[in-house]
Design a protein around this motif. Structure first.
Motif, PDB file in Angstrom:
ATOM      1  N   SER A  64       0.945  -1.533  -0.053  1.00  0.00           N
ATOM      2  CA  SER A  64      -0.377   0.017   0.185  1.00  0.00           C
ATOM      3  C   SER A  64       1.315   1.776   0.136  1.00  0.00           C
ATOM      4  CB  SER A  64      -1.041   0.445   1.338  1.00  0.00           C
ATOM      5  OG  SER A  64      -0.594   0.386   2.260  1.00  0.00           O
ATOM      6  N   MET A  65       0.522   2.228  -0.538  1.00  0.00           N
ATOM      7  CA  MET A  65       1.551   3.748  -1.176  1.00  0.00           C
ATOM      8  C   MET A  65       0.556   4.643  -1.541  1.00  0.00           C
ATOM      9  SD  MET A  65       4.025   4.725  -3.615  1.00  0.00           S
ATOM     10  CE  MET A  65       2.952   4.912  -5.182  1.00  0.00           C
ATOM     11  N   TRP A  66       0.765   5.208  -0.599  1.00  0.00           N
ATOM     12  CA  TRP A  66       0.162   6.541  -0.604  1.00  0.00           C
ATOM     13  C   TRP A  66       0.615   7.268  -1.054  1.00  0.00           C
ATOM     14  CZ3 TRP A  66      -4.653   7.560   1.691  1.00  0.00           C
ATOM     15  CH2 TRP A  66      -5.193   7.264   2.458  1.00  0.00           C
ATOM     16  N   VAL A  67      -0.445   8.458  -2.095  1.00  0.00           N
ATOM     17  CA  VAL A  67       0.255   9.385  -3.192  1.00  0.00           C
ATOM     18  C   VAL A  67      -0.565  11.299  -2.786  1.00  0.00           C
ATOM     19  CG1 VAL A  67      -0.176   9.533  -5.463  1.00  0.00           C
ATOM     20  CG2 VAL A  67       0.372   7.867  -4.657  1.00  0.00           C
ATOM     21  N   ASP A  68      -0.612  12.352  -3.330  1.00  0.00           N
ATOM     22  CA  ASP A  68      -0.754  12.885  -3.069  1.00  0.00           C
ATOM     23  C   ASP A  68      -0.608  14.003  -3.772  1.00  0.00           C
ATOM     24  OD1 ASP A  68      -0.638  12.542  -0.071  1.00  0.00           O
ATOM     25  OD2 ASP A  68       0.190  14.123   0.362  1.00  0.00           O
ATOM     26  N   ASP A  69      -2.015  15.275  -3.729  1.00  0.00           N
ATOM     27  CA  ASP A  69      -2.181  15.670  -5.187  1.00  0.00           C
ATOM     28  C   ASP A  69      -1.417  16.798  -5.980  1.00  0.00           C
ATOM     29  OD1 ASP A  69      -2.574  17.315  -3.182  1.00  0.00           O
ATOM     30  OD2 ASP A  69      -4.748  18.147  -3.982  1.00  0.00           O
ATOM     31  N   ASP A  70      -0.183  17.201  -4.908  1.00  0.00           N
ATOM     32  CA  ASP A  70       0.552  17.981  -4.926  1.00  0.00           C
ATOM     33  C   ASP A  70       1.898  17.377  -5.250  1.00  0.00           C
ATOM     34  OD1 ASP A  70       1.460  16.609  -2.525  1.00  0.00           O
ATOM     35  OD2 ASP A  70       1.835  18.732  -1.271  1.00  0.00           O
ATOM     36  N   GLY A  71       1.874  16.296  -5.792  1.00  0.00           N
ATOM     37  CA  GLY A  71       3.166  15.577  -5.930  1.00  0.00           C
ATOM     38  C   GLY A  71       4.195  15.100  -5.258  1.00  0.00           C
ATOM     39  N   MET A  72       3.586  14.202  -3.767  1.00  0.00           N
ATOM     40  CA  MET A  72       4.471  14.209  -2.829  1.00  0.00           C
ATOM     41  C   MET A  72       3.752  12.485  -3.141  1.00  0.00           C
ATOM     42  SD  MET A  72       6.755  14.155  -0.907  1.00  0.00           S
ATOM     43  CE  MET A  72       6.799  15.762   0.018  1.00  0.00           C
ATOM     44  N   MET A  73       5.014  11.223  -2.499  1.00  0.00           N
ATOM     45  CA  MET A  73       5.162  10.492  -3.039  1.00  0.00           C
ATOM     46  C   MET A  73       4.853   9.393  -1.823  1.00  0.00           C
ATOM     47  SD  MET A  73       3.625  10.341  -6.436  1.00  0.00           S
ATOM     48  CE  MET A  73       4.270   8.107  -6.312  1.00  0.00           C
ATOM     49  N   GLU A  74       4.433   8.246  -1.390  1.00  0.00           N
ATOM     50  CA  GLU A  74       5.125   6.986  -0.002  1.00  0.00           C
ATOM     51  C   GLU A  74       5.021   7.562   0.921  1.00  0.00           C
ATOM     52  OE1 GLU A  74       8.637   6.373  -2.092  1.00  0.00           O
ATOM     53  OE2 GLU A  74       8.016   6.410  -4.084  1.00  0.00           O
ATOM     54  N   LYS A  75       4.401   8.673   1.466  1.00  0.00           N
ATOM     55  CA  LYS A  75       3.890  10.130   2.320  1.00  0.00           C
ATOM     56  C   LYS A  75       2.710   9.374   3.171  1.00  0.00           C
ATOM     57  CE  LYS A  75       5.302  14.125   5.190  1.00  0.00           C
ATOM     58  NZ  LYS A  75       6.176  15.065   5.031  1.00  0.00           N
ATOM     59  N   ASN A  76       2.259   9.099   4.648  1.00  0.00           N
ATOM     60  CA  ASN A  76       0.444  10.225   4.633  1.00  0.00           C
ATOM     61  C   ASN A  76       0.741  11.141   5.043  1.00  0.00           C
ATOM     62  OD1 ASN A  76      -1.786   9.219   5.820  1.00  0.00           O
ATOM     63  ND2 ASN A  76      -1.166   7.424   7.003  1.00  0.00           N
ATOM     64  N   SER A  77       0.402  12.044   4.419  1.00  0.00           N
ATOM     65  CA  SER A  77       0.876  13.511   4.860  1.00  0.00           C
ATOM     66  C   SER A  77      -0.033  13.700   5.679  1.00  0.00           C
ATOM     67  CB  SER A  77       0.908  14.098   3.354  1.00  0.00           C
ATOM     68  OG  SER A  77      -0.962  14.065   3.067  1.00  0.00           O
ATOM     69  N   LEU A  78      -1.467  13.566   5.944  1.00  0.00           N
ATOM     70  CA  LEU A  78      -2.400  13.347   6.315  1.00  0.00           C
ATOM     71  C   LEU A  78      -2.262  13.232   8.230  1.00  0.00           C
ATOM     72  CD1 LEU A  78      -5.107  14.408   7.252  1.00  0.00           C
ATOM     73  CD2 LEU A  78      -5.519  12.089   7.103  1.00  0.00           C
ATOM     74  N   ARG A  79      -0.995  12.052   8.080  1.00  0.00           N
ATOM     75  CA  ARG A  79      -0.144  11.475   9.529  1.00  0.00           C
ATOM     76  C   ARG A  79       0.988  12.572  10.166  1.00  0.00           C
ATOM     77  NH1 ARG A  79      -3.666   6.287   9.016  1.00  0.00           N
ATOM     78  NH2 ARG A  79      -5.246   7.011  10.193  1.00  0.00           N
ATOM     79  N   GLN A  80       1.785  12.651   9.048  1.00  0.00           N
ATOM     80  CA  GLN A  80       2.629  12.936   8.361  1.00  0.00           C
ATOM     81  C   GLN A  80       3.528  11.773   9.139  1.00  0.00           C
ATOM     82  OE1 GLN A  80       4.285  15.801   7.458  1.00  0.00           O
ATOM     83  NE2 GLN A  80       2.205  16.163   6.869  1.00  0.00           N
ATOM     84  N   SER A  81       3.804  11.089   8.739  1.00  0.00           N
ATOM     85  CA  SER A  81       4.129   9.864   8.869  1.00  0.00           C
ATOM     86  C   SER A  81       4.436   8.795   7.590  1.00  0.00           C
ATOM     87  CB  SER A  81       3.435   8.852   9.810  1.00  0.00           C
ATOM     88  OG  SER A  81       2.412   8.090   9.136  1.00  0.00           O
ATOM     89  N   ALA A  82       5.174   8.030   7.453  1.00  0.00           N
ATOM     90  CA  ALA A  82       4.843   6.660   6.579  1.00  0.00           C
ATOM     91  C   ALA A  82       4.257   6.083   5.881  1.00  0.00           C
ATOM     92  CB  ALA A  82       6.137   5.540   7.434  1.00  0.00           C
ATOM     93  N   GLY A  83       4.919   6.218   4.420  1.00  0.00           N
ATOM     94  CA  GLY A  83       3.504   6.181   3.557  1.00  0.00           C
ATOM     95  C   GLY A  83       3.471   5.246   2.800  1.00  0.00           C
ATOM     96  N   VAL A  84       4.170   4.233   2.608  1.00  0.00           N
ATOM     97  CA  VAL A  84       3.872   2.539   2.249  1.00  0.00           C
ATOM     98  C   VAL A  84       4.570   1.964   3.263  1.00  0.00           C
ATOM     99  CG1 VAL A  84       5.527   1.361   0.464  1.00  0.00           C
ATOM    100  CG2 VAL A  84       5.559   3.500   0.388  1.00  0.00           C
ATOM    101  N   ASN A  96       8.898   8.938   2.993  1.00  0.00           N
ATOM    102  CA  ASN A  96       8.372   9.694   1.066  1.00  0.00           C
ATOM    103  C   ASN A  96       9.140   9.640   0.351  1.00  0.00           C
ATOM    104  OD1 ASN A  96      10.380  11.783   2.073  1.00  0.00           O
ATOM    105  ND2 ASN A  96       9.801  11.717   4.287  1.00  0.00           N
ATOM    106  N   GLY A  97       8.665  10.017  -0.691  1.00  0.00           N
ATOM    107  CA  GLY A  97       9.497  10.519  -2.063  1.00  0.00           C
ATOM    108  C   GLY A  97       9.003  10.868  -3.441  1.00  0.00           C
ATOM    109  N   GLY A  98       9.786  10.420  -4.331  1.00  0.00           N
ATOM    110  CA  GLY A  98       9.289  11.602  -4.958  1.00  0.00           C
ATOM    111  C   GLY A  98      10.587  11.787  -5.871  1.00  0.00           C
ATOM    112  N   LEU A  99      10.133  12.843  -7.019  1.00  0.00           N
ATOM    113  CA  LEU A  99      11.551  13.110  -7.996  1.00  0.00           C
ATOM    114  C   LEU A  99      12.348  14.272  -7.757  1.00  0.00           C
ATOM    115  CD1 LEU A  99      12.341  11.962 -10.654  1.00  0.00           C
ATOM    116  CD2 LEU A  99      10.477  13.161 -11.672  1.00  0.00           C
ATOM    117  N   LEU A 100      13.048  14.886  -8.135  1.00  0.00           N
ATOM    118  CA  LEU A 100      14.269  16.346  -7.663  1.00  0.00           C
ATOM    119  C   LEU A 100      14.066  15.915  -9.070  1.00  0.00           C
ATOM    120  CD1 LEU A 100      16.021  15.713  -4.608  1.00  0.00           C
ATOM    121  CD2 LEU A 100      13.705  17.754  -5.274  1.00  0.00           C
ATOM    122  N   TRP A 101      14.327  17.384  -9.628  1.00  0.00           N
ATOM    123  CA  TRP A 101      14.671  18.029 -10.973  1.00  0.00           C
ATOM    124  C   TRP A 101      15.609  19.085 -10.689  1.00  0.00           C
ATOM    125  CZ3 TRP A 101       9.582  17.594 -11.497  1.00  0.00           C
ATOM    126  CH2 TRP A 101       8.767  18.253 -10.795  1.00  0.00           C
ATOM    127  N   ALA A 102      16.708  19.800 -11.363  1.00  0.00           N
ATOM    128  CA  ALA A 102      18.003  20.102 -11.156  1.00  0.00           C
ATOM    129  C   ALA A 102      18.358  20.876 -12.811  1.00  0.00           C
ATOM    130  CB  ALA A 102      18.527  20.412 -10.505  1.00  0.00           C
TER     131      ALA A 102
END
Length: 281
Positions: A64-84, A96-102
């Protein structure tokens, strides 16, 4: 989990596809099975029921893995805890996870290194970039995480409802299941294909016209890709200056990010995999 970083030449428009696999092989089961089984409930059911439009849960197989509408991945942002969680319903193992670009941005001024994406916090906001080069209204009803599963109309959604609403499986009511089916139906019939969400074009008519019976067949359009059993899709952008500064102290670049996650209900190794596609424009 490490974020991925890649350089961008900022002559737009340009599209870059990035694929990421969240995979846990069977051996990991033995590494985690000795942990005490954790329960999902903690009294915050109402908040989850009211707030799931801003997040969605991939939970069709052993992960199970949480996904947020702002692109934040693998984080339970409601509880500010691990999301996988793996195996599903036991212990968390990715926070938590996501994608960084530079990249060096050349916009008529001195080239400037700018960074965006998601890492601990999100440097993106919900919604696409419109034709007028402005961010879509992030509070519009159509700006959210979309989630579908192919068996939403007839499948057993009891465990899905427990995880989605943050309650014990023993406390799931028929009303909870009906509410979850309603949400799946809403996303099924309103799938944002115009923005880039993948779907099967089958009836030869341009655009997306799903069968109102919601059953898969060979003649009607259907949301999804690659015969996946569950798909999550969202779009976000980096045009909010405050948000990008909070991430890395950078100005916006002007990037739209489309994220597709998909998974398979399988007893084999595919049951331990969540696929992610990041489309950067």
């Amino acid at each position: 989990m490490l974020n991925s970083i890649f350089a961008l030449n900022t002559t737009f428009p340009k599209t870059i596809l990035f694929y990421h696999l969240l995979i846990f092989i069977t051996i990991l089961w033995f590494n985690t099975s000795s942990n005490a089984r954790t329960t999902i409930i903690d009294g915050s059911r109402l908040a989850l029921v009211q707030d799931t439009s801003t997040r969605a849960l991939m939970n069709i197989n052993n992960i199970s893995m949480w996904v947020d509408d702002d692109g934040m991945m693998e984080k339970n942002s409601l509880r500010q805890s691990a999301g996988v969680t793996f195996p599903r319903g036991t212990s968390t193992l990715v926070h938590n996870g996501g994608l960084l670009w530079a990249g060096l941005v050349r916009d008529g001024r001195t080239p400037e290194l700018r960074v965006g994406g998601q890492a601990i916090v999100s440097g993106t906001i919900p919604g696409r970039i419109t034709s007028s080069h402005l961010p879509e209204n992030r509070f519009a009803n159509a700006v959210r995480v979309f989630r579908i599963r192919r068996d939403w109309k007839t499948g057993d959604l009891k465990q899905d409802a427990a995880e989605t609403f943050g309650i014990s499986v023993y406390d799931v009511t028929e009303h909870d299941i009906l509410e979850l089916r309603r949400r799946y139906a809403t996303d099924w019939y309103n799938w944002p294909w115009q923005k880039g969400a993948p779907y099967y074009e089958r009836n030869g008519i341009p655009g997306y016209q799903p069968d109102t019976s919601a059953f898969s067949d060979s003649t009607d359009d259907e949301p999804g890709l690659l015969q996946a059993d569950q798909v999550v899709w969202l779009v976000c952008n980096d045009l909010n200056q405050t948000t990008t500064r909070n991430l890395a102290g950078s100005q916006p670049i002007g990037i739209e990010q489309q994220i597709t996650c998909w998974a398979y209900k399988s007893d084999g190794e595919l049951g331990n995999v969540i696929f992610q596609q990041h489309k950067i424009m």
